[in-house]
Design a protein around this motif. Structure first.
Motif, PDB file in Angstrom:
ATOM      1  N   THR A 178       0.831  -1.212   0.000  1.00 31.04           N
ATOM      2  CA  THR A 178       0.000   0.000   0.000  1.00 31.04           C
ATOM      3  C   THR A 178       0.866   1.263   0.000  1.00 31.04           C
ATOM      4  O   THR A 178       0.503   2.252  -0.627  1.00 31.04           O
ATOM      5  CB  THR A 178      -0.993  -0.005   1.182  1.00 31.04           C
ATOM      6  OG1 THR A 178      -0.291  -0.177   2.421  1.00 31.04           O
ATOM      7  CG2 THR A 178      -2.013  -1.135   1.031  1.00 31.04           C
ATOM      8  N   MET A 179       2.021   1.195   0.660  1.00 31.15           N
ATOM      9  CA  MET A 179       2.960   2.328   0.552  1.00 31.15           C
ATOM     10  C   MET A 179       3.379   2.505  -0.901  1.00 31.15           C
ATOM     11  O   MET A 179       3.442   3.631  -1.416  1.00 31.15           O
ATOM     12  CB  MET A 179       4.215   2.065   1.385  1.00 31.15           C
ATOM     13  CG  MET A 179       4.099   2.406   2.854  1.00 31.15           C
ATOM     14  SD  MET A 179       5.771   2.247   3.590  1.00 31.15           S
ATOM     15  CE  MET A 179       5.473   2.917   5.223  1.00 31.15           C
ATOM     16  N   ALA A 180       3.684   1.397  -1.564  1.00 34.68           N
ATOM     17  CA  ALA A 180       4.122   1.471  -2.967  1.00 34.68           C
ATOM     18  C   ALA A 180       2.998   2.004  -3.849  1.00 34.68           C
ATOM     19  O   ALA A 180       3.239   2.844  -4.731  1.00 34.68           O
ATOM     20  CB  ALA A 180       4.568   0.087  -3.446  1.00 34.68           C
ATOM     21  N   ALA A 181       1.768   1.542  -3.596  1.00 38.39           N
ATOM     22  CA  ALA A 181       0.633   2.011  -4.397  1.00 38.39           C
ATOM     23  C   ALA A 181       0.480   3.526  -4.233  1.00 38.39           C
ATOM     24  O   ALA A 181       0.282   4.259  -5.204  1.00 38.39           O
ATOM     25  CB  ALA A 181      -0.641   1.275  -3.985  1.00 38.39           C
ATOM     26  N   GLY A 182       0.588   4.000  -2.995  1.00 39.31           N
ATOM     27  CA  GLY A 182       0.484   5.444  -2.741  1.00 39.31           C
ATOM     28  C   GLY A 182       1.564   6.217  -3.463  1.00 39.31           C
ATOM     29  O   GLY A 182       1.302   7.216  -4.139  1.00 39.31           O
ATOM     30  N   LYS A 183       2.794   5.731  -3.341  1.00 42.10           N
ATOM     31  CA  LYS A 183       3.924   6.386  -3.991  1.00 42.10           C
ATOM     32  C   LYS A 183       3.722   6.451  -5.510  1.00 42.10           C
ATOM     33  O   LYS A 183       3.955   7.498  -6.135  1.00 42.10           O
ATOM     34  CB  LYS A 183       5.198   5.595  -3.655  1.00 42.10           C
ATOM     35  CG  LYS A 183       6.369   5.767  -4.592  1.00 42.10           C
ATOM     36  CD  LYS A 183       7.028   7.113  -4.418  1.00 42.10           C
ATOM     37  CE  LYS A 183       8.280   7.216  -5.298  1.00 42.10           C
ATOM     38  NZ  LYS A 183       8.886   8.540  -5.210  1.00 42.10           N
ATOM     39  N   LEU A 184       3.285   5.347  -6.098  1.00 46.52           N
ATOM     40  CA  LEU A 184       3.105   5.309  -7.556  1.00 46.52           C
ATOM     41  C   LEU A 184       1.984   6.251  -8.002  1.00 46.52           C
ATOM     42  O   LEU A 184       2.081   6.898  -9.042  1.00 46.52           O
ATOM     43  CB  LEU A 184       2.837   3.869  -8.020  1.00 46.52           C
ATOM     44  CG  LEU A 184       4.035   2.919  -7.854  1.00 46.52           C
ATOM     45  CD1 LEU A 184       3.640   1.476  -8.165  1.00 46.52           C
ATOM     46  CD2 LEU A 184       5.212   3.332  -8.742  1.00 46.52           C
ATOM     47  N   ILE A 185       0.926   6.348  -7.187  1.00 41.93           N
ATOM     48  CA  ILE A 185      -0.145   7.307  -7.492  1.00 41.93           C
ATOM     49  C   ILE A 185       0.417   8.729  -7.405  1.00 41.93           C
ATOM     50  O   ILE A 185       0.141   9.580  -8.244  1.00 41.93           O
ATOM     51  CB  ILE A 185      -1.339   7.128  -6.530  1.00 41.93           C
ATOM     52  CG1 ILE A 185      -2.026   5.780  -6.797  1.00 41.93           C
ATOM     53  CG2 ILE A 185      -2.338   8.280  -6.673  1.00 41.93           C
ATOM     54  CD1 ILE A 185      -3.096   5.401  -5.774  1.00 41.93           C
ATOM     55  N   GLY A 186       1.252   8.950  -6.396  1.00 41.39           N
ATOM     56  CA  GLY A 186       1.818  10.287  -6.194  1.00 41.39           C
ATOM     57  C   GLY A 186       2.664  10.765  -7.359  1.00 41.39           C
ATOM     58  O   GLY A 186       2.751  11.954  -7.635  1.00 41.39           O
ATOM     59  N   GLN A 187       3.278   9.825  -8.045  1.00 44.05           N
ATOM     60  CA  GLN A 187       4.142  10.240  -9.155  1.00 44.05           C
ATOM     61  C   GLN A 187       3.457  10.106 -10.516  1.00 44.05           C
ATOM     62  O   GLN A 187       4.092  10.313 -11.547  1.00 44.05           O
ATOM     63  CB  GLN A 187       5.472   9.473  -9.110  1.00 44.05           C
ATOM     64  CG  GLN A 187       5.381   7.994  -9.403  1.00 44.05           C
ATOM     65  CD  GLN A 187       6.716   7.277  -9.157  1.00 44.05           C
ATOM     66  OE1 GLN A 187       7.522   7.707  -8.342  1.00 44.05           O
ATOM     67  NE2 GLN A 187       6.923   6.181  -9.844  1.00 44.05           N
TER      68      GLN A 187
END
Lengths: 466, 466
Positions: free
Chosen positions: B294-303
């Motif tokens: 979920t951290m990775a999903a958030g990060k990928l959405i952020g970029q």
């Protein structure tokens, strides 16, 4: 009858060759019946269940080992073996009391490991130096690991015939001495195993003469992974605390049961397994199965209508794990009787299906060897002449001239469990074990029924190493 | 544009229904790109590797748990989340110090077990009374187990959706109280798990009010097998020694990172996992993976090029294992903001491939729900409306009205490792984890981009139990 004529004809064409060994047709027919009744029997599994349940772990020289000896003696009698006896085996006694390790510092966490057999006790703290394999550690300059902990991170390979255990086992047997030479204060290795469970693999190690032993242990595979990842991030300090070590001598016993042969009872076919186990599991695949399946094979031969000419001697060997003590003791004690031993085979590679048969049969016994292979073929066993060697406890006697056979078990998953807490009864497939019993029964029955020998002949050898 | 018109038309045909929720086509297109970039990324695995390696086991309230909180805060910042903060969570602290058990008498041997979370310390010796399941123990008359040790030998069933954990988990949560009512002095159970390795499964238990807690532990499956075989032979006495127990209160933290939404930043889609783990493994599948993916999903959405309208809030929840403390604390603290929470989803079922999607979407959000399902379909995810429920840490807030989604992971092997020493990084397939990241990213991105809501609406509820 045909067999006898063929043998005469064959021998007639060779010069000074021994009389050709052949197995009578009546024995071949009886072996076929034996094979089918063994496949339908759960006796091998029940014996293995009894040993692993009632005795459990049985480290050589422990109180449980003594119980195992009593168990084996009683079981042979209960199964109706004609003769049951013990032969003493004396060896140094090693004990495991406790073991612990942890990563120190910012990533502090416990590591799951187990002392190698023969390791001394000790509490050591030091920086980890990782090596990819044994050769890399052996190349480390003397003194270069002073105050440090050597860690060999070698991954053993999976193989049906266990070929990966050669290099994997050497990391265990030679790694500690290499670590000492480089000046290390402790030795860690990735377990010699093929699993990825949190169960470390123990096993005996040795220290070369003149070296002062250091605490030596094996990490479970996931812990070795973890240590590798941590060392990739920077220096890692680890604390290892082992409480274990040698403590005097112990005497255990080879436990032997015999099914008397009909016409040549003083000649014997030897089959067996080893009675001791490592202490972490209940020694089901190593080697409760070997004991259980050979006891069952002997029992089934004993109750067959047509007794074989020679006796079937089933041996539950003492202390295989720490240096083949039972096998060496047997070889020494029976040194003068090599020729009376028709052939020997030990099962010490789990209870996977047997897929190949071979033996040391010399030219004059190869026709009989082929007859055995043909009787084994319906079990899915291939004849692979010239392959493999004798089982561990048979090998000291084989070195003195005993003919040997190899019934090769599928060991694809053997090193997932070998020497770990996970060596328990649930890892044995009862149907595969019954196939093993059938194969050992057929082999032993036919070898014991042969007209002629399989080449056992006393050799001059230096006594086996202690 | 089409979507907006369709929504208007649809709403026009309904009476007093909320405006239909739809997801703009531009967001659907952006989600497709996000899905492909997530599948090609190993970020989720790297974050999970970092947590499980650098922190390792992190029992709620322990020193390692505090390190995990620092790790999560630093990781959110390193990943460039727009806002990172902590919310305190206080709970009783339980510790495990040591645990041992052995069969006494003629079959003496060690048993491998682990204390259940919440068990008191104690040294108990008594005869084993075996029960096939929880109902059998619950039927035992009061006082009938006086001086004895109750043992429930129930085998949990394997299932893709983890359905076997219902009855398996009840043996753990209710067994001890049933044992006390029958007068037992200790409680043992076959681990609630589906493996056959020598790794027992811990997990929280509870004691009903008014009962005096007794030492309670779970046996590894092979040890439960062994105890069952031994009790079948006759009376078996066992000694259990647990050193563990409650020790005051601890405060840990929900660690939260937010990717700011473009046009409605005060509205949030919540995704997350729990930061604490049991102490035996390194909490890779439970629940390092949930945090990492979920951290990775958030990060990928952020970029991503096109930021969603709403914020993505990733929560690493505190102390899920001992009673959803983090989830309850979040629900209490954000009680007045149910409506600002668009929808929530927690990953706490390992890292197997996601095979099904469902949500609590009411009628007016079902078209948008279907759009999400269509965007997930290329990942091999089926739309299963009406199935399942919210993840554990989401559930207290869902009880207060939060809309929830379920991204169902294939848990066929989850209970082989769950709560055991074997819950380590090697059990995670990096490709499956990347598929999880892609699914969470697509879901969160689309839910955050929707025109309209998913039905979050404050409900009057009694406060969640502590």
């Amino acid at each position: 009858m045909w067999a006898a004529i063929a043998a005469v004809l064959f021998v007639g064409s060779a010069v000074a060759a021994p009389r050709e060994t052949r197995i009578p047709e009546a024995a071949i027919a009886a072996a076929g019946e034996l094979r089918e009744s063994a496949l339908a029997s759960d006796l091998g599994y029940r014996i293995t269940e009894s040993l692993t349940t009632e005795v459990g772990p049985r480290l050589a020289g422990s109180e449980a080992d003594a119980r195992a000896v009593k168990w084996a003696e009683a079981k042979f009698r209960e199964l109706g073996f004609d003769k049951v006896w013990l032969e003493p085996v004396t060896f140094p006694k090693w004990e495991r009391r406790s073991e612990q390790a942890e990563v120190l510092g910012e990533h502090r966490q416990p590591l799951n490991l187990t002392a190698l057999g023969g390791s001394p006790a000790g509490k050591v703290e030091g920086e980890i130096v990782r090596f990819a394999d044994l050769a890399a550690l052996e190349a480390a300059p003397a003194g270069s690991l002073k105050g440090k902990i050597a860690f060999i991170d070698y991954r053993m390979e999976r193989a049906k015939d266990g070929a990966g255990y050669g290099p994997g086992g050497r990391v265990r047997s030679r790694g500690p001495s290499a670590a000492i030479r480089a000046g290390a204060s402790a030795y860690l290795m990735r377990s010699a195993g093929t699993d990825s469970h949190r169960n470390p693999h123990t096993g005996i190690t040795r220290f070369d003469d003149g070296l002062t032993p250091i605490p030596s242990a094996a990490l479970a595979a996931p812990d070795a992974d973890q240590l590798a990842r941590l060392t990739a991030r920077g220096p890692v300090r680890v604390r290892v605390a082992l409480d274990c070590g040698w403590d005097g001598e112990a005497t255990s016993h080879n436990v032997i049961g015999e099914i008397r042969g009909k016409s040549k009872p003083e000649e014997v076919v030897v089959i067996g397994g080893h009675l001791d186990s490592w202490d972490l599991g209940t020694g089901a695949i190593d080697d409760g199965a070997g004991v259980g399946l050979t006891m069952a094979a002997g029992k089934l031969i004993g109750q067959s209508k047509l007794r074989p000419a020679r006796s079937i001697r089933v041996i539950a060997f003492a202390n295989e794990e720490q240096g083949l003590y039972g096998g060496k003791a047997y070889a020494l004690k029976h040194d003068a009787q090599v020729k009376q031993h028709q052939i020997g085979a030990e099962s010490d590679f789990g209870a996977g299906r047997i897929y190949a048969y071979s033996s040391s049969a010399p030219a004059h016994a190869q026709a009989a060897d082929k007859q055995i292979a043909e009787a084994l073929a319906p079990l899915g066993i291939e004849h692979t002449p010239g392959k493999g060697g004798p089982g561990p406890d048979i090998s000291p006697f084989a070195a003195r001239g005993l003919a040997w056979a190899r019934l090769a078990q599928d060991g694809s998953d053997y090193f997932d469990y070998h020497h770990t807490p996970d060596d328990t009864l649930d890892k044995i497939d009862p149907k595969a074990l019954a196939q093993n019993v059938a194969a050992y029964a057929v082999f032993a029955y036919l070898a014991a029924s042969a007209d002629g020998d399989f080449g056992s002949e006393a050799k001059q050898v230096t006594p086996p190493e202690e």
